[in-house]
Motif scaffolding. Structure first.
Motif, PDB file in Angstrom:
ATOM      1  N   LYS A   9      -3.453   5.393   0.334  1.00  9.58           N
ATOM      2  CA  LYS A   9      -3.824   6.349  -0.709  1.00  9.58           C
ATOM      3  C   LYS A   9      -4.982   7.198  -0.183  1.00  9.58           C
ATOM      4  O   LYS A   9      -5.664   6.813   0.786  1.00  9.58           O
ATOM      5  N   PRO A  10      -5.257   8.360  -0.800  1.00  6.53           N
ATOM      6  CA  PRO A  10      -6.321   9.234  -0.295  1.00  6.53           C
ATOM      7  C   PRO A  10      -7.675   8.549  -0.084  1.00  6.53           C
ATOM      8  O   PRO A  10      -8.354   8.811   0.910  1.00  6.53           O
ATOM      9  N   ALA A  11      -8.066   7.653  -0.972  1.00  7.87           N
ATOM     10  CA  ALA A  11      -9.369   6.996  -0.845  1.00  7.87           C
ATOM     11  C   ALA A  11      -9.449   6.069   0.363  1.00  7.87           C
ATOM     12  O   ALA A  11     -10.545   5.698   0.787  1.00  7.87           O
ATOM     13  N   GLU A  12      -8.311   5.714   0.954  1.00 12.61           N
ATOM     14  CA  GLU A  12      -8.280   4.816   2.109  1.00 12.61           C
ATOM     15  C   GLU A  12      -8.258   5.566   3.440  1.00 12.61           C
ATOM     16  O   GLU A  12      -8.205   4.947   4.497  1.00 12.61           O
ATOM     17  N   ILE A  13      -8.285   6.888   3.376  1.00 16.71           N
ATOM     18  CA  ILE A  13      -8.177   7.741   4.566  1.00 16.71           C
ATOM     19  C   ILE A  13      -9.529   8.383   4.856  1.00 16.71           C
ATOM     20  O   ILE A  13     -10.189   8.916   3.959  1.00 16.71           O
ATOM     21  N   PHE A  14      -9.912   8.358   6.123  1.00 12.88           N
ATOM     22  CA  PHE A  14     -11.128   9.023   6.584  1.00 12.88           C
ATOM     23  C   PHE A  14     -10.728  10.034   7.653  1.00 12.88           C
ATOM     24  O   PHE A  14     -10.033   9.683   8.605  1.00 12.88           O
TER      25      PHE A  14
END
Length: 113
Positions: free
Chosen positions: A42-47
């Motif tokens: 999910k977006p929050a898990e991507i850096f």
């Protein structure tokens, strides 16, 4: 203006792969899927470690962004997103949903060791 390292995306992809960014990702069902593990991020898990924009030399409408990614569980890889008239709008929205604090200001490949 900062001079880009490479004229083509593949030049950067090769350079990042040599620095350990080897995972490949697909966008599917509103997730960024690790091709090897099939895990959906999910977006929050991507850096976003770095990103590079390209315009086609012969066709300015041929545009893309290469995202250099680290995930919350330390998977490193890249994702190439087309943008402009041929953009995948759902994938573009996914990257817009990545929290701003998950974007690095570092875009220098030589500092990513």
């Amino acid at each position: 203006m900062k001079k880009e390292y490479a004229k083509e995306e593949t030049d950067y992809i090769d350079k990042y792969q040599k620095n350990g960014y080897c995972a490949n990702f697909l966008f599917q069902n509103n997730c960024l899927i690790d091709v090897d593990t099939k895990y959906g991020y999910k977006p929050a898990e991507i850096f976003i470690v770095a990103h590079h924009r390209y315009e086609g030399m012969s066709n300015p409408d041929d545009m893309s962004i290469l995202y250099v990614i680290e995930t919350s569980n330390q998977v490193k890889g890249t994702y190439l997103l087309g943008y402009g008239p041929s953009a995948d709008l759902e994938a573009a929205e996914f990257f817009k949903d990545i929290p701003e604090e998950n974007y690095s200001t570092n875009a220098d490949i030589n500092k990513l060791t």
